[in-house]
Design an enzyme around this catalytic site. Structure first.
Site, PDB file in Angstrom:
ATOM      1  N   ASP A  76       0.827  -1.200   0.000  1.00  0.00           N
ATOM      2  CA  ASP A  76       0.000   0.000   0.000  1.00  0.00           C
ATOM      3  C   ASP A  76       0.868   1.260   0.000  1.00  0.00           C
ATOM      4  O   ASP A  76       1.829   1.363   0.768  1.00  0.00           O
ATOM      5  CB  ASP A  76      -0.906   0.011   1.220  1.00  0.00           C
ATOM      6  CG  ASP A  76      -1.724  -1.275   1.359  1.00  0.00           C
ATOM      7  OD1 ASP A  76      -1.238  -2.347   0.937  1.00  0.00           O
ATOM      8  OD2 ASP A  76      -2.835  -1.211   1.897  1.00  0.00           O
ATOM      9  N   HIS A  78      -0.720   4.740  -0.446  1.00  0.00           N
ATOM     10  CA  HIS A  78      -1.532   5.791   0.161  1.00  0.00           C
ATOM     11  C   HIS A  78      -1.013   7.212  -0.066  1.00  0.00           C
ATOM     12  O   HIS A  78      -0.704   7.947   0.875  1.00  0.00           O
ATOM     13  CB  HIS A  78      -1.678   5.526   1.659  1.00  0.00           C
ATOM     14  CG  HIS A  78      -2.693   4.466   1.980  1.00  0.00           C
ATOM     15  ND1 HIS A  78      -4.005   4.556   1.577  1.00  0.00           N
ATOM     16  CD2 HIS A  78      -2.592   3.296   2.656  1.00  0.00           C
ATOM     17  CE1 HIS A  78      -4.672   3.489   1.988  1.00  0.00           C
ATOM     18  NE2 HIS A  78      -3.829   2.704   2.637  1.00  0.00           N
ATOM     19  N   HIS A 148      -9.533   1.036  -0.750  1.00  0.00           N
ATOM     20  CA  HIS A 148      -9.632   2.494  -0.842  1.00  0.00           C
ATOM     21  C   HIS A 148      -9.945   2.956  -2.260  1.00  0.00           C
ATOM     22  O   HIS A 148     -10.590   3.997  -2.439  1.00  0.00           O
ATOM     23  CB  HIS A 148      -8.362   3.151  -0.300  1.00  0.00           C
ATOM     24  CG  HIS A 148      -8.293   3.106   1.189  1.00  0.00           C
ATOM     25  ND1 HIS A 148      -8.734   4.131   1.990  1.00  0.00           N
ATOM     26  CD2 HIS A 148      -7.880   2.127   2.043  1.00  0.00           C
ATOM     27  CE1 HIS A 148      -8.581   3.810   3.266  1.00  0.00           C
ATOM     28  NE2 HIS A 148      -8.050   2.596   3.320  1.00  0.00           N
TER      29      HIS A 148
END
Length: 414
Positions: A76, A78, A148
């Site tokens: 991830d 982000h 997400h």
């Protein structure tokens, strides 16, 4: 210049203008990146598709890939462009000028590029640029949907950083400037110009006035059939098999495999494109969905469902391991269930733990090792392999590195 002028006519001027404007918008939004040309599908023509620069490649998503000589998995990110580049450099995939240097390596990024940071679009553009560069060197970059990405397509912006709203507001500005430039060309059919805000509400309940423009821009960009979701997210896989490794953001359960992995990718892609109205809840929503489950990611190995993992892997021909992100591993990349579940989310984004970058490397479909920026065991990054750890007697829930070699990097939970 003379050659260009000889090729430009009243008939094809709109397509030249469209290409120039799209490149100008890309450069402005991405932080100064130029994308190599993408070969259009054989069925498309310039006259029928003047806005082809923004269209995703046609055809079904590929779910199964052959085993490469070198495979790199990245967790991830982000919205942290700096950490994304650090991870890519750690694996020798980009040079000092951010150009592809990974040769024929296959790379899988397991999702969650969005939320928590302010460089989300810049990372999407960077990976798109590298995809095109890698393809010219027989390399492959696969980007995946995490929870997400799904949340943002759904309009769930609970984890958006203020900087993320600003970045999308900037995108909307340049996108609309591009549309205005296209309208200056008399031969350009207005039907080819997509108004990103068409149908977007002018108000959102509970949103502060100072955040409204950013929320509207983000919704316009990422909703089903939005310019950014269509261009980037619709071509992300939700499940991928590369050689003996199954990649997924959260985890695969028996009902997901029963549903059909090709079907999963097709359904999610069509939903993001706006072709399909909804996707089965068991696939992308809820605690037991593909992008949300943590059955194999618990920090305590004894709480991982190894029997279910074993069953799932046994139903996928040739599968030996499942590689996932989604749940931050405070002690770094590790494996459980006899290292058949490998967890690679180390919370490297400064908006989500600010952990030290680590990536997973698999050589010739078997030798699995960690490449790490952690100075505590930097010297061992090319020495320890998954096979060595299994022989070292770490048992059913053993990790790729013994715990005494791990430095606690992150003090937040996923």
């Amino acid at each position: 210049m003379e050659t260009l002028s000889n090729n430009v006519t009243c008939q094809n001027l709109p397509s030249f203008l469209s290409s120039f404007v799209d490149t100008f918008v890309d450069f402005s939004v991405s932080g100064g990146l130029f994308l190599l040309p993408q070969t259009p599908p054989p069925s498309s023509t310039t006259s029928k598709n003047l806005d082809s620069h923004f269209q995703p490649q046609l055809g079904p998503l590929q779910t199964v890939f052959p085993a490469p000589s070198r495979l790199v998995a990245i967790g991830d990110l982000h919205g942290d462009l700096s950490k994304a580049k650090q991870a890519l450099r750690l694996a020798g995939l980009i040079d000092a000028n951010d150009r592809w240097s990974g040769g024929s390596t296959t790379v899988v990024q397991v999702g969650d590029i969005l939320d928590r940071g302010g460089d989300e679009l810049k990372i999407l553009y960077l990976f798109e640029k590298l995809k095109r560069e890698a393809a010219r060197k027989n390399g492959t970059i696969i980007t995946m949907n995490g929870n997400h990405e799904i949340m943002n397509v759904d309009g769930d912006f609970r984890f958006v950083a203020r900087e993320g709203l600003d970045e999308f507001e900037n995108w909307a500005l340049w996108y609309c400037v591009g549309n205005d430039m296209k309208r200056l060309c008399e031969g350009f059919e207005l039907g080819h110009i997509k108004d990103p805000f068409y149908g977007v509400p002018s108000e959102f309940r509970g949103v502060k006035p100072e955040l409204l423009d950013g929320i509207r821009a983000r919704n316009a960009a990422l909703r089903p059939n939005g310019p950014i979701s269509e261009r980037f997210l619709s071509r992300n896989q939700t499940v991928v098999i590369v050689g003996e490794s199954v990649f997924v953001h959260g985890g695969l359960l028996p009902n997901h495999v029963e549903y059909g992995l090709d079907r999963v990718n097709e359904d999610v892609s069509n939903w993001i494109l706006g072709v399909k109205k909804k996707v089965e809840r068991e696939l992308i929503r809820g605690r037991d969905s593909i992008v949300w489950t943590r059955k194999f990611s618990n920090e305590l190995p004894k709480n991982c469902d190894c029997s279910t993992l074993e069953h799932v892997l046994n139903t996928i021909p040739g599968a030996k391991r499942m590689i996932m992100g989604h749940t931050i591993q405070e002690k770094g990349i590790n494996g459980v269930c006899e290292n058949r579940a490998i967890r690679i989310d180390v919370g490297m984004s400064k908006g989500c733990g600010n952990g030290l970058p680590e990536v997973l490397e698999i050589i010739d479909n078997s030798a699995v090792r960690i490449l790490t920026a952690n100075p505590l065991y930097q010297k061992k990054k090319y020495e320890d392999s998954l096979h060595d750890q299994q022989k070292g007697g770490h048992g059913k829930h053993g990790s790729l590195f013994p715990e005494e070699q791990r430095q606690k990097q992150i003090e937040v939970n996923a």
